[in-house]
Design a protein around this motif. Sequence first.
Motif, PDB file in Angstrom:
ATOM      1  N   GLY A  71      65.885 -16.485  67.381  1.00 27.72           N
ATOM      2  CA  GLY A  71      66.783 -15.968  66.665  1.00 27.72           C
ATOM      3  C   GLY A  71      66.354 -15.064  65.426  1.00 27.72           C
ATOM      4  O   GLY A  71      66.741 -13.836  64.998  1.00 27.72           O
ATOM      5  N   LEU A  72      65.365 -15.702  64.658  1.00 26.92           N
ATOM      6  CA  LEU A  72      64.990 -15.065  63.655  1.00 26.92           C
ATOM      7  C   LEU A  72      64.089 -13.966  63.818  1.00 26.92           C
ATOM      8  O   LEU A  72      64.086 -12.847  62.993  1.00 26.92           O
ATOM      9  CB  LEU A  72      64.014 -15.981  62.964  1.00 26.92           C
ATOM     10  N   ILE A  73      63.309 -13.981  64.924  1.00 23.92           N
ATOM     11  CA  ILE A  73      62.656 -12.831  65.310  1.00 23.92           C
ATOM     12  C   ILE A  73      63.205 -11.786  65.822  1.00 23.92           C
ATOM     13  O   ILE A  73      63.116 -10.462  65.414  1.00 23.92           O
ATOM     14  CB  ILE A  73      61.364 -13.096  66.668  1.00 23.92           C
ATOM     15  N   ALA A  74      64.642 -11.928  66.367  1.00 26.30           N
ATOM     16  CA  ALA A  74      65.520 -10.886  66.591  1.00 26.30           C
ATOM     17  C   ALA A  74      65.870 -10.203  65.489  1.00 26.30           C
ATOM     18  O   ALA A  74      66.128  -9.232  65.529  1.00 26.30           O
ATOM     19  CB  ALA A  74      66.616 -11.570  67.470  1.00 26.30           C
ATOM     20  N   GLN A  75      66.446 -11.159  64.355  1.00 26.87           N
ATOM     21  CA  GLN A  75      66.750 -10.342  63.116  1.00 26.87           C
ATOM     22  C   GLN A  75      65.548  -9.542  62.485  1.00 26.87           C
ATOM     23  O   GLN A  75      65.849  -8.503  62.069  1.00 26.87           O
ATOM     24  CB  GLN A  75      67.070 -11.517  62.238  1.00 26.87           C
ATOM     25  N   THR A  76      64.410  -9.981  62.565  1.00 24.29           N
ATOM     26  CA  THR A  76      63.264  -9.203  62.105  1.00 24.29           C
ATOM     27  C   THR A  76      62.953  -7.803  62.380  1.00 24.29           C
ATOM     28  O   THR A  76      62.620  -6.885  61.833  1.00 24.29           O
ATOM     29  CB  THR A  76      61.948 -10.153  62.142  1.00 24.29           C
ATOM     30  N   ILE A  77      63.092  -7.839  63.860  1.00 21.87           N
ATOM     31  CA  ILE A  77      62.578  -6.658  64.538  1.00 21.87           C
ATOM     32  C   ILE A  77      64.004  -5.734  65.064  1.00 21.87           C
ATOM     33  O   ILE A  77      64.135  -4.751  65.456  1.00 21.87           O
ATOM     34  CB  ILE A  77      62.237  -7.091  66.062  1.00 21.87           C
ATOM     35  N   ALA A  78      65.078  -6.014  64.220  1.00 22.43           N
ATOM     36  CA  ALA A  78      66.270  -5.487  64.309  1.00 22.43           C
ATOM     37  C   ALA A  78      66.278  -3.867  63.984  1.00 22.43           C
ATOM     38  O   ALA A  78      67.028  -3.035  64.511  1.00 22.43           O
ATOM     39  CB  ALA A  78      67.524  -6.243  63.661  1.00 22.43           C
ATOM     40  N   ASN A  79      65.522  -3.469  62.928  1.00 21.40           N
ATOM     41  CA  ASN A  79      65.552  -2.461  62.406  1.00 21.40           C
ATOM     42  C   ASN A  79      64.334  -1.418  62.975  1.00 21.40           C
ATOM     43  O   ASN A  79      64.072  -0.339  62.455  1.00 21.40           O
ATOM     44  CB  ASN A  79      65.295  -2.469  60.901  1.00 21.40           C
TER      45      ASN A  79
END
Length: 321
Positions: free
Chosen positions: A205-213
């Motif tokens: 989930g943290l990876i998903a937030q990090t690559i969101a942009n």
Amino acid sequence: MAAARAPHGNNQPPKVIVKKIYIEGHGGHHGGAWKVAYADFVTAMMAFFLLLWILGATTEKQRKGIADYFTPTLVKLKENSAGSNGLLGGSSITDKDNYPHRAQQTGTKSLTIPMGATGGAQVGSGEKGSMKNREIAMQDAKNFDAMKRRLMAAMQAAPLNKLASHVRFVQTDQGLRIDLVDDADYSMFALGTTQLVPEADKLIGLIAQTIANTDNPIMIRGHTDSLGYGDPNAMNNWMLSSGRAEATRRRLASGGTPEQRFWRIEGVADREPMIENDPADPRNRRVSITLLWRAGSFSDGQGRMSIKPMIPGVGGAHTAP
């Protein structure tokens, strides 16, 4: 010098006779020629011993480089090729693979300059010749580096801090690969299942937030160790690796990753072990999330733009109206 006897009764001094004897040099005008010959001999011997020293002090690769400098291999190959005795040495000024000679002809030989040159019709990321855009590649590299720093900083907080040793960042020719690796003491998934453990669920989930942009396409690949199952028809490593890759995709999607960014989801079982000399090593169990290079875009001739990620040997494109 000799004094002659004075005549009897004459008081005149005796005559003095001077005799000069000339000794010829017998070849003195060429008496130093042997020195020149000796100097030539010494020079030749010095060159010979220098050659022996070079042969003894260099490797086979270095000697090959020296030989190619004086007799280039490419020149020899061209001399033996068909048409090499012609006006242009077997080439044509309109040769597709030649160096550029007009605006619409780029020449595949320019590929020797990576990322800074353009290529031929089948060069780069696709059949239409779209090369990886240099500006996009530089921007991707900056994004990858920034994303890596953010993710590592965010993982310092509990309970994710204990997973730091299980996350590896690897720069590849496809992009930035994030490996989530198991070991003998910890597994990202419940044993023999596709169920993420709570800490791994938070990490993805943290990876998903990090690559969101970012806009980079995503490839997910599941790996297992070589340990088998009692009934391979009910469950096997192919099913397990594919299922874990899909479980990772679902978690990224629930974390906000758009569906169109997923480019390839696959499982390779134990066919690509990280520890090659021990396929049963638990570190071979891992999931790889790869952010692929963006290759730019080009028109398909029908008013649509096609975006192709940089996956060697893979065709196809996502088409947007």
